[in-house]
Scaffold this active site. Structure first.
Site, PDB file in Angstrom:
ATOM      1  N   ASP A  48      16.427  -2.757  23.242  1.00 51.35           N
ATOM      2  CA  ASP A  48      15.373  -2.098  24.001  1.00 51.35           C
ATOM      3  C   ASP A  48      14.019  -2.347  23.322  1.00 51.35           C
ATOM      4  O   ASP A  48      13.903  -2.216  22.101  1.00 51.35           O
ATOM      5  CB  ASP A  48      15.683  -0.603  24.065  1.00 51.35           C
ATOM      6  CG  ASP A  48      14.669   0.178  24.860  1.00 51.35           C
ATOM      7  OD1 ASP A  48      14.545  -0.083  26.063  1.00 51.35           O
ATOM      8  OD2 ASP A  48      14.018   1.065  24.268  1.00 51.35           O
ATOM      9  N   GLU A  95      15.100  -7.253  25.494  1.00 52.83           N
ATOM     10  CA  GLU A  95      14.127  -6.806  26.490  1.00 52.83           C
ATOM     11  C   GLU A  95      12.776  -7.204  25.899  1.00 52.83           C
ATOM     12  O   GLU A  95      12.288  -6.561  24.970  1.00 52.83           O
ATOM     13  CB  GLU A  95      14.198  -5.294  26.701  1.00 52.83           C
ATOM     14  CG  GLU A  95      13.208  -4.822  27.750  1.00 52.83           C
ATOM     15  CD  GLU A  95      13.154  -3.308  27.871  1.00 52.83           C
ATOM     16  OE1 GLU A  95      13.124  -2.809  29.006  1.00 52.83           O
ATOM     17  OE2 GLU A  95      13.124  -2.625  26.822  1.00 52.83           O
TER      18      GLU A  95
END
Length: 593
Positions: free
Chosen positions: A306, A341
């Protein structure tokens, strides 16, 4: 040379050795179920404090208190198990206020100590993004006591669904113990996505009452069914938030080490959550690598990171950051799949295409260009580039793109074609949270409707977008429920909806759409569309059948792509005027019902 202490709690036949990194003297706290016993720890040098206690072993609850604020019980950053979940309380953030009854105890636990087999997931396959709790809370075939847990993912009914869609790997949204953001409890809400972790190795007890053993067993069962497991991990921040946030672990031990600070001493907030882990610090990277090894030993195939640019900040993003080389040099981690990401909200935070060549990357440009084209305001050339692997981003060779039309963050696929605007009122933030521009549309009616014509157009649009996804070169990703038209009623930021809005409804699912997706998955596998290598001899044509020239892409309402496949060809015909997408190899898969 004396070996450096092993951080965390290490059990032996004679007792347990503890080691923790902290800026000030530390006391080990042991809990016997009725009272707390404190043991002064020894300064082992280089900021590490140690203690060995005889007569205790596995299952022993423990924590730390640092001289900086002895009122705060602190969780071991290297803890692999907790006695209970985190629960937010304002006292956690009040200096000098006792929190021993509020903070979970770390538990001395065994860790997986096996050499896991190589990953079974390979780039080009279908990743199925799953929120562990929401995915099975309403599943009628999963026993009630098991719903919402990692073990539920091994239920035969769940596996049958995944196999029908030819899922190559499920990607579990964060499973490590997290804490609610402090604004949620007064609203009667709680975080269900898990993107606010406190320590990186202890699985949240709500998701895995059986701890790491439950994850290991579930991974093994899924693997036996041909399905890999990828963990979505958060190493960009922790749940201790900003200056007014709780003191739970890293902040109380050594905030200056673990959190990035500006020259004026303020917390850097490249994560948008109040703090940012300082991955330029070797100790922070060591904690990250230890977490990755811990879960790799449980057998998972890989990891999705993330806000991954934070991993390589020091303070600016560096594509040659040390952590990439450290992962590549680790014999265990080098075999795992790594997915970035590739954006955060810090300076220069958008880094799509700049991660290591053996990493995959989430491609939001794919999502946006597909939505724009099908909505009517995007270019056919941009769509073709995305379908063909985004060579403008990843180069002309094998693509590293993870293609998706919808993900957890944003509208579901069904809501993308039913809502032109977000409807996040249930989140209690006056509909200000979540993405404002979703490149979505409502087909003439916002939200729920009984209009048969509108419903038919929405169904056709869903099928068109899914066909484009399954025809695309690269790894593809579906969020759980998008294969059968799951809705969140227009909420595009349902992180705090631990209720029917955020849970997958299995009883009202669109079984016809689910069957269509299964057919797409079978077609993709049968005809080699699950490739990351360049298309062989791709033939791009106009809708009238003539060869596509450079100038034809401007203003085009679609195109035809022909790919050789043995003695025949796979044909993808995209026509925005008629709202049709057809994928053919003798027999056509069209977006019409």
């Amino acid at each position: 040379m004396i070996a450096a202490p092993v951080l965390g709690a290490t059990p032996s036949d004679s007792g347990v050795s503890f080691a923790v990194r902290a800026a000030t003297p530390v006391w080990l706290c042991l809990w016997d179920g009725a009272s707390e016993r404190r043991v002064a720890m020894r300064d082992a040098g280089e900021g590490v404090w140690t203690a060995t206690v005889a007569g205790i072993g596995l299952g022993q609850p423990y924590g730390y208190r640092a001289e900086a604020d002895m009122a705060k019980l602190l969780v071991d950053p290297y803890a692999t198990a907790l006695d209970r979940p985190f629960a937010y309380d304002p006292r956690l953030g009040a200096p000098g206020v006792e929190t021993g009854s509020l903070v979970p105890w770390s538990i001395v636990a065994e860790a997986p100590d096996i050499l896991p087999p190589p990953p079974i997931f390979a780039p080009g396959g279908l990743i199925y993004e799953v929120n562990v709790r929401g995915f099975t809370m309403l599943h009628p075939e999963v026993p009630a006591a098991q719903r919402g847990t990692i073990a539920a993912l091994a239920h035969p009914a769940v596996i049958a669904h995944l196999q029908r869609l030819r899922v190559a790997a499920i990607e579990l949204m964060p499973i490590v113990a997290w804490i609610d953001e402090r604004h949620l409890p007064p609203l009667g809400l709680r975080n269900v996505w898990g993107y606010n972790p406190v320590v990186p190795m202890a699985i949240d007890p709500r998701l895995a009452p059986g701890g790491i053993a439950e994850l290991t067993a579930t991974v093994a069962t899924l693997r036996a069914a041909g399905i890999g497991v990828i963990l979505d991990l958060v190493f960009n921040h922790n749940g201790e938030s900003d200056r007014d946030g709780p003191t739970l672990s890293l902040r109380g031990l050594d905030e200056a080490l673990y959190f990035a600070h500006g020259e004026d001493g303020t917390l850097i907030n490249d994560s948008g959550t109040g703090n940012t882990l300082d991955c330029a610090q070797p100790a922070v990277r060591a904690l990250i690598l230890a977490s990755l090894r811990h879960f790799a030993r449980a057998g998972v195939d890989g990891f999705r990171f993330d806000l991954a640019p934070v991993l390589a900040r020091g303070p600016g993003f560096d594509p040659q950051a040390p952590i990439f080389a450290e992962i590549a040099a680790d014999p265990l981690l080098a075999t795992r799949v790594m997915i970035a990401e590739p954006w955060d909200i810090g300076p220069g935070g958008y880094q799509l295409g700049r991660f290591p060549q053996n990493w995959l990357e989430w491609n939001d440009r794919y999502r946006d260009d597909l939505r724009r084209f099908w909505r009517g305001d995007g270019a056919a050339g941009a769509l073709a580039t995305r379908i063909a692997g985004s060579a403008d981003v990843f180069g002309a060779g094998a693509t590293r793109s993870v293609n998706f039309v919808a993900a957890h963050d944003g509208f579901t696929l069904a809501d993308t074609v039913a809502y032109a605007e977000r409807h996040n009122h249930a989140n209690g933030e006056d509909n200000r949270d979540g993405h404002g521009d979703n490149h979505s549309w409502n087909n003439g009616v916002e939200g729920e409707t009984d209009d048969a014509a509108v419903l038919a157009r929405r169904d056709a649009d869903r099928r068109a977008l899914l066909t484009l996804l399954f025809a695309s070169r690269g790894t593809i990703l579906l969020t759980a429920g998008d294969a059968f038209a799951r809705t969140q009623r227009g909420n595009n930021n349902a992180y705090a909806q631990d209720n029917a809005i955020g849970w997958v409804d299995w009883t009202t699912r669109d079984t016809a759409l689910e069957a269509f997706v299964a057919a797409l998955a079978a077609f993709r596998a049968a005809h080699g569309l699950d490739r990351v290598a360049p298309y062989p001899a791709a033939d791009w044509r106009r809708l009238d059948g003539e060869p596509m020239r450079d100038g034809d892409w401007d203003g085009a309402d679609g195109f035809v792509l022909r790919l050789p496949d043995g003695d025949a060809a796979v044909t993808l015909r995209v026509d925005r005027r008629t709202r049709r997408v057809a994928l053919c190899h003798g027999q056509s898969l069209e977006n019409r019902s």
